[in-house]
Structures are given as structure tokens and as C-alpha cells.
Scaffold this motif. Structure first.
Motif, PDB file in Angstrom:
ATOM      1  N   ALA A  17      10.630  42.456  51.670  1.00 31.18           N
ATOM      2  CA  ALA A  17      12.029  42.385  52.097  1.00 31.18           C
ATOM      3  C   ALA A  17      12.912  43.353  51.314  1.00 31.18           C
ATOM      4  CB  ALA A  17      12.557  40.956  51.963  1.00 31.18           C
ATOM      5  N   ALA A  18      12.413  43.912  50.241  1.00 32.16           N
ATOM      6  CA  ALA A  18      13.192  44.885  49.470  1.00 32.16           C
ATOM      7  C   ALA A  18      13.528  46.117  50.298  1.00 32.16           C
ATOM      8  CB  ALA A  18      12.446  45.286  48.201  1.00 32.16           C
ATOM      9  N   GLN A  19      12.782  46.334  51.365  1.00 36.50           N
ATOM     10  CA  GLN A  19      13.098  47.456  52.252  1.00 36.50           C
ATOM     11  C   GLN A  19      14.519  47.330  52.795  1.00 36.50           C
ATOM     12  OE1 GLN A  19      11.104  50.147  52.526  1.00 36.50           O
ATOM     13  NE2 GLN A  19      12.838  51.037  53.600  1.00 36.50           N
ATOM     14  N   LEU A  20      15.030  46.105  52.848  1.00 35.01           N
ATOM     15  CA  LEU A  20      16.400  45.875  53.323  1.00 35.01           C
ATOM     16  C   LEU A  20      17.445  46.570  52.464  1.00 35.01           C
ATOM     17  CD1 LEU A  20      16.078  42.035  53.953  1.00 35.01           C
ATOM     18  CD2 LEU A  20      16.257  43.811  55.725  1.00 35.01           C
ATOM     19  N   VAL A  21      17.134  46.820  51.202  1.00 32.02           N
ATOM     20  CA  VAL A  21      18.117  47.420  50.297  1.00 32.02           C
ATOM     21  C   VAL A  21      17.837  48.894  50.022  1.00 32.02           C
ATOM     22  CG1 VAL A  21      18.587  45.173  49.250  1.00 32.02           C
ATOM     23  CG2 VAL A  21      16.982  46.724  48.141  1.00 32.02           C
ATOM     24  N   ALA A  22      16.826  49.457  50.662  1.00 33.50           N
ATOM     25  CA  ALA A  22      16.463  50.854  50.403  1.00 33.50           C
ATOM     26  C   ALA A  22      17.606  51.822  50.691  1.00 33.50           C
ATOM     27  CB  ALA A  22      15.222  51.237  51.203  1.00 33.50           C
ATOM     28  N   ASP A  23      18.439  51.506  51.667  1.00 32.05           N
ATOM     29  CA  ASP A  23      19.530  52.410  52.042  1.00 32.05           C
ATOM     30  C   ASP A  23      20.885  52.003  51.474  1.00 32.05           C
ATOM     31  OD1 ASP A  23      17.836  54.077  53.533  1.00 32.05           O
ATOM     32  OD2 ASP A  23      18.008  52.774  55.284  1.00 32.05           O
ATOM     33  N   VAL A  24      20.919  50.970  50.646  1.00 31.44           N
ATOM     34  CA  VAL A  24      22.184  50.556  50.038  1.00 31.44           C
ATOM     35  C   VAL A  24      22.570  51.589  48.981  1.00 31.44           C
ATOM     36  CG1 VAL A  24      23.314  48.818  48.597  1.00 31.44           C
ATOM     37  CG2 VAL A  24      21.816  48.092  50.471  1.00 31.44           C
ATOM     38  N   PRO A  25      23.765  52.139  49.066  1.00 31.63           N
ATOM     39  CA  PRO A  25      24.196  53.111  48.056  1.00 31.63           C
ATOM     40  C   PRO A  25      24.221  52.461  46.667  1.00 31.63           C
ATOM     41  CG  PRO A  25      25.744  53.053  49.900  1.00 31.63           C
ATOM     42  CD  PRO A  25      24.791  51.914  50.084  1.00 31.63           C
ATOM     43  N   THR A  26      23.724  53.180  45.678  1.00 31.79           N
ATOM     44  CA  THR A  26      23.640  52.637  44.320  1.00 31.79           C
ATOM     45  C   THR A  26      24.653  53.329  43.405  1.00 31.79           C
ATOM     46  OG1 THR A  26      21.866  54.194  43.793  1.00 31.79           O
ATOM     47  CG2 THR A  26      21.214  52.014  44.567  1.00 31.79           C
ATOM     48  N   SER A  27      24.794  52.753  42.228  1.00 37.72           N
ATOM     49  CA  SER A  27      25.704  53.273  41.199  1.00 37.72           C
ATOM     50  C   SER A  27      27.146  53.347  41.696  1.00 37.72           C
ATOM     51  CB  SER A  27      25.223  54.643  40.697  1.00 37.72           C
ATOM     52  OG  SER A  27      23.937  54.538  40.150  1.00 37.72           O
ATOM     53  N   ARG A  28      27.529  52.340  42.456  1.00 43.16           N
ATOM     54  CA  ARG A  28      28.896  52.233  42.962  1.00 43.16           C
ATOM     55  C   ARG A  28      29.451  50.868  42.586  1.00 43.16           C
ATOM     56  NH1 ARG A  28      29.448  54.569  48.888  1.00 43.16           N
ATOM     57  NH2 ARG A  28      30.688  52.687  48.985  1.00 43.16           N
ATOM     58  N   ASP A  29      30.769  50.735  42.653  1.00 38.25           N
ATOM     59  CA  ASP A  29      31.366  49.446  42.297  1.00 38.25           C
ATOM     60  C   ASP A  29      31.185  48.389  43.372  1.00 38.25           C
ATOM     61  OD1 ASP A  29      33.168  50.382  44.183  1.00 38.25           O
ATOM     62  OD2 ASP A  29      34.905  50.322  42.844  1.00 38.25           O
ATOM     63  N   ASP A  30      30.613  48.762  44.525  1.00 37.56           N
ATOM     64  CA  ASP A  30      30.333  47.776  45.567  1.00 37.56           C
ATOM     65  C   ASP A  30      28.842  47.651  45.882  1.00 37.56           C
ATOM     66  OD1 ASP A  30      30.004  50.229  46.850  1.00 37.56           O
ATOM     67  OD2 ASP A  30      31.169  49.682  48.618  1.00 37.56           O
ATOM     68  N   THR A  31      27.985  48.184  45.022  1.00 35.70           N
ATOM     69  CA  THR A  31      26.540  48.116  45.259  1.00 35.70           C
ATOM     70  C   THR A  31      26.058  46.672  45.323  1.00 35.70           C
ATOM     71  OG1 THR A  31      26.115  50.280  44.275  1.00 35.70           O
ATOM     72  CG2 THR A  31      24.266  48.733  44.327  1.00 35.70           C
ATOM     73  N   GLY A  32      26.525  45.836  44.432  1.00 37.30           N
ATOM     74  CA  GLY A  32      26.100  44.431  44.430  1.00 37.30           C
ATOM     75  C   GLY A  32      26.496  43.725  45.713  1.00 37.30           C
ATOM     76  N   GLU A  33      27.737  43.918  46.138  1.00 33.51           N
ATOM     77  CA  GLU A  33      28.210  43.275  47.366  1.00 33.51           C
ATOM     78  C   GLU A  33      27.454  43.798  48.580  1.00 33.51           C
ATOM     79  OE1 GLU A  33      29.754  40.717  49.831  1.00 33.51           O
ATOM     80  OE2 GLU A  33      30.134  40.623  47.685  1.00 33.51           O
ATOM     81  N   ARG A  34      27.201  45.089  48.616  1.00 33.67           N
ATOM     82  CA  ARG A  34      26.443  45.671  49.730  1.00 33.67           C
ATOM     83  C   ARG A  34      24.995  45.158  49.746  1.00 33.67           C
ATOM     84  NH1 ARG A  34      28.003  51.043  51.962  1.00 33.67           N
ATOM     85  NH2 ARG A  34      30.205  51.325  51.546  1.00 33.67           N
ATOM     86  N   THR A  35      24.420  44.999  48.569  1.00 31.71           N
ATOM     87  CA  THR A  35      23.059  44.468  48.478  1.00 31.71           C
ATOM     88  C   THR A  35      23.028  43.036  48.976  1.00 31.71           C
ATOM     89  OG1 THR A  35      22.578  45.920  46.605  1.00 31.71           O
ATOM     90  CG2 THR A  35      21.136  44.003  46.909  1.00 31.71           C
ATOM     91  N   LEU A  36      23.967  42.226  48.517  1.00 31.17           N
ATOM     92  CA  LEU A  36      24.059  40.849  48.949  1.00 31.17           C
ATOM     93  C   LEU A  36      24.239  40.766  50.473  1.00 31.17           C
ATOM     94  CD1 LEU A  36      24.212  37.840  48.206  1.00 31.17           C
ATOM     95  CD2 LEU A  36      26.676  38.162  47.846  1.00 31.17           C
ATOM     96  N   GLN A  37      25.085  41.609  51.019  1.00 35.16           N
ATOM     97  CA  GLN A  37      25.331  41.604  52.458  1.00 35.16           C
ATOM     98  C   GLN A  37      24.078  42.012  53.228  1.00 35.16           C
ATOM     99  OE1 GLN A  37      28.314  40.339  53.506  1.00 35.16           O
ATOM    100  NE2 GLN A  37      27.093  40.139  55.350  1.00 35.16           N
ATOM    101  N   ALA A  38      23.327  42.993  52.725  1.00 34.31           N
ATOM    102  CA  ALA A  38      22.080  43.399  53.396  1.00 34.31           C
ATOM    103  C   ALA A  38      21.080  42.237  53.426  1.00 34.31           C
ATOM    104  CB  ALA A  38      21.477  44.610  52.682  1.00 34.31           C
ATOM    105  N   LEU A  39      21.001  41.503  52.327  1.00 35.77           N
ATOM    106  CA  LEU A  39      20.088  40.349  52.274  1.00 35.77           C
ATOM    107  C   LEU A  39      20.551  39.256  53.230  1.00 35.77           C
ATOM    108  CD1 LEU A  39      19.564  40.227  48.407  1.00 35.77           C
ATOM    109  CD2 LEU A  39      17.949  41.106  50.117  1.00 35.77           C
ATOM    110  N   ARG A  40      21.846  38.971  53.206  1.00 24.11           N
ATOM    111  CA  ARG A  40      22.394  37.922  54.083  1.00 24.11           C
ATOM    112  C   ARG A  40      22.278  38.313  55.562  1.00 24.11           C
ATOM    113  NH1 ARG A  40      27.620  36.046  50.551  1.00 24.11           N
ATOM    114  NH2 ARG A  40      26.481  34.542  49.273  1.00 24.11           N
TER     115      ARG A  40
END
Length: 177
Positions: free
Chosen positions: A150-173
Motif C-alpha cells: 500500500a506504500a505505492q499510494l504515497v509514491a507520488d506525494v510531494p515530500t519535504s513540504r509543510d503539507d507532506t504529512g496531510e497529503r500522505t494522510l489523505q492518500a491513505l484515507r
């Protein structure tokens, strides 16, 4: 553990200046050693280090090589950080089939063995598909997945940003996790 060999000029470069490349690499080496100690203290965990870089050119190379003895060490693969995170989960799953994965970076000073064990316990709880530890900078410090692929879900989430955590959480949800 997702890690980079602490080579001067290649590790913790955002600290330079004021730190010198050697000082930044020494801090990275200390962080990695602390993280390896924390991971080693988790009962029943099978530690895997997914590494990029050359330990031969690393600061505190002999200490790191000794700390990695007996651990499974895999090479990182993928182009961006998101791809490397997804690949680390997938490669660990291939090495240890049927097990959940809990990924931490090499510089998580808050992560001691008890905290990592609590994350694993939460991940193993009925109805839990994922755990995500938000970081103060807007990123995250731990990503655990019952199904490592399921980690493939976060492969395209932009990293090193102030919204990376929220974007990761949203991709999982968005995937129902």
C-alpha cells in the motif's frame, strides 16, 4: 530504517552553513546510530535498513558497519523520495513476506524502542491498516502499513513540504485505509 550513508557533502547539507560538511555528516552518523539502537530494542521486530550511499566514505564508518552487522541491509531504489519510500516497503515485504512494515527515517530522535513498539502494536490492532506519525514541520516521521504494498499510494506525494504529512494522510484515507 530509510537511511543515507553520512558522507560529507552528501548528508544533512541543509545544515551547511553554519555546519561544515564533516560536522553535518557527523550529526547524520550520530542520528543513524541512535535510530539503529532504537530499532534494535523493539522486541520481535526484524530490522531492515534500506540504504543509499557508500559507507566506506561515511563519517564514523567503522561504528556504522559494526551497528549494521546482523541486520538486513537493502539498497534504496527509485527516483524521488516518495518512490524510495514505496520501494523500501515493497522490498522489505519481499524479504519478510506476510509482515507489516514500519518505516522510520535515520534521524528520528524522538523514536525510542518503546515508542516504535507502541506503533507496531497499534498497527497490529484489529481494524488498523496504517499508522502515520505527524512531524512538527508538516511531514511525518513514521509510516506503518499492514499491507506494505500500500506504500505505492504515497509514491507520488510531494515530500519535504509543510503539507507532506496531510497529503500522505489523505492518500491513505482516499484508499480506504
Amino acid at each position: 530504517v530509510l537511511a543515507k550513508a553520512p558522507e560529507p557533502g552528501r548528508a544533512k547539507t541543509r545544515l551547511c552553513p553554519p555546519a561544515t560538511p564533516a560536522q553535518a555528516a557527523d550529526l547524520a552518523a550520530a542520528s543513524l546510530l541512535d535510530t539503529l539502537d532504537a530499532v534494535a530494542g523493539v522486541p520481535g521486530a526484524a530490522s531492515v535498513v534500506v540504504l543509499t550511499g557508500r559507507l566506506a566514505g561515511a563519517v564514523r564508518a567503522s561504528e556504522l558497519i559494526a551497528a549494521l552487522q546482523g541486520l538486513r541491509v537493502l539498497p534504496q531504489r527509485g527516483h524521488g523520495l516518495g518512490e524510495r519510500i514505496a520501494a523500501a516497503h515493497a522490498d522489505t515485504a519481499a524479504l519478510l513476506p506476510g509482515r507489516a512494515t514500519l518505516l522510520v527515517g535515520m534521524d528520528t530522535p524522538q523514536a525510542d524502542a518503546a515508542l516504535l513498539e507502541a506503533c507496531l502494536e497499534r498497527l497490529r490492532a484489529p481494524g488498523t491498516d496504517a499508522v502515520l506519525g505527524p512531524a512538527a514541520d508538516g511531514g511525518w516521521w513514521v509510516l506503518g502499513l499492514r499491507d506494505p504494498l500500500a506504500a505505492q499510494l504515497v509514491a507520488d506525494v510531494p515530500t519535504s513540504r509543510d503539507d507532506t504529512g496531510e497529503r500522505t494522510l489523505q492518500a491513505l484515507r482516499n484508499a480506504g485505509l
